[in-house]
Design a protein around this motif. Structure first.
Motif, mmCIF file in Angstrom:
data_model
loop_
_atom_site.group_PDB
_atom_site.id
_atom_site.type_symbol
_atom_site.label_atom_id
_atom_site.label_comp_id
_atom_site.label_asym_id
_atom_site.label_seq_id
_atom_site.Cartn_x
_atom_site.Cartn_y
_atom_site.Cartn_z
ATOM 1 N N ALA A 1 -1.245 -2.137 -23.220
ATOM 2 C CA ALA A 1 -1.329 -2.511 -24.615
ATOM 3 C C ALA A 1 -0.183 -3.580 -24.939
ATOM 4 O O ALA A 1 -0.605 -4.465 -25.690
ATOM 5 C CB ALA A 1 -1.213 -1.303 -25.449
ATOM 6 N N ASN A 2 1.102 -3.212 -24.650
ATOM 7 C CA ASN A 2 2.104 -4.131 -24.942
ATOM 8 C C ASN A 2 2.184 -5.481 -24.328
ATOM 9 O O ASN A 2 2.531 -6.430 -24.908
ATOM 10 C CB ASN A 2 3.569 -3.298 -24.628
ATOM 11 C CG ASN A 2 3.891 -2.209 -25.122
ATOM 12 O OD1 ASN A 2 3.490 -2.131 -26.394
ATOM 13 N ND2 ASN A 2 4.616 -1.346 -24.785
ATOM 14 N N ARG B 1 -0.563 -7.376 -26.211
ATOM 15 C CA ARG B 1 -0.048 -7.960 -27.226
ATOM 16 C C ARG B 1 1.018 -9.064 -27.142
ATOM 17 O O ARG B 1 0.854 -10.032 -27.817
ATOM 18 C CB ARG B 1 0.761 -6.835 -28.116
ATOM 19 C CG ARG B 1 1.239 -7.149 -29.535
ATOM 20 C CD ARG B 1 2.137 -5.952 -30.019
ATOM 21 N NE ARG B 1 3.054 -5.230 -29.235
ATOM 22 C CZ ARG B 1 4.273 -5.853 -28.839
ATOM 23 N NH1 ARG B 1 4.475 -6.874 -29.487
ATOM 24 N NH2 ARG B 1 5.216 -5.101 -27.954
ATOM 25 N N ARG B 2 1.900 -8.855 -26.217
ATOM 26 C CA ARG B 2 2.902 -9.944 -26.037
ATOM 27 C C ARG B 2 2.165 -11.341 -25.559
ATOM 28 O O ARG B 2 2.560 -12.403 -25.715
ATOM 29 C CB ARG B 2 3.979 -9.517 -24.997
ATOM 30 C CG ARG B 2 4.826 -8.484 -25.644
ATOM 31 C CD ARG B 2 5.912 -7.625 -24.621
ATOM 32 N NE ARG B 2 6.505 -8.561 -24.197
ATOM 33 C CZ ARG B 2 7.482 -8.246 -23.153
ATOM 34 N NH1 ARG B 2 7.707 -7.014 -22.856
ATOM 35 N NH2 ARG B 2 8.478 -9.317 -22.794
ATOM 36 N N ASP C 1 1.100 -12.967 -28.476
ATOM 37 C CA ASP C 1 2.034 -13.565 -29.142
ATOM 38 C C ASP C 1 2.610 -14.910 -28.424
ATOM 39 O O ASP C 1 3.485 -15.503 -29.271
ATOM 40 C CB ASP C 1 3.137 -12.442 -29.329
ATOM 41 C CG ASP C 1 2.857 -11.414 -30.291
ATOM 42 O OD1 ASP C 1 2.019 -11.742 -31.258
ATOM 43 O OD2 ASP C 1 3.559 -10.382 -30.399
#
Length: 60
Positions: free
Chosen positions: A30-31, A34-35, A38
């Motif tokens: 998940a991280n 997200r990154r 971004d």
């Protein structure tokens, strides 16, 4: 020449190893997603998590 039983054994459906551990946890996945959203580069994240960049790209 292979016998019928050898042929069927060699062409059986493959399963993942029951003792194989995933390289990334659900939270890490998940991280990473997200990154990536971004704007971070897959190569940089791959180095940080010690996996291949292609694995990181699959998480988009």
């Amino acid at each position: 020449m292979a016998t019928a039983s050898q042929y069927s054994w060699n062409n059986r459906p493959r399963r993942h190893s029951p003792w194989a551990q995933p390289k990334l946890t659900t939270v890490q996945r998940a991280n990473i997603a997200r990154r990536l959203a971004d704007g971070e580069r897959a190569q940089d994240l791959a180095l940080e998590y010690d996996v291949t960049a292609s694995l990181i790209r699959q998480l988009r």
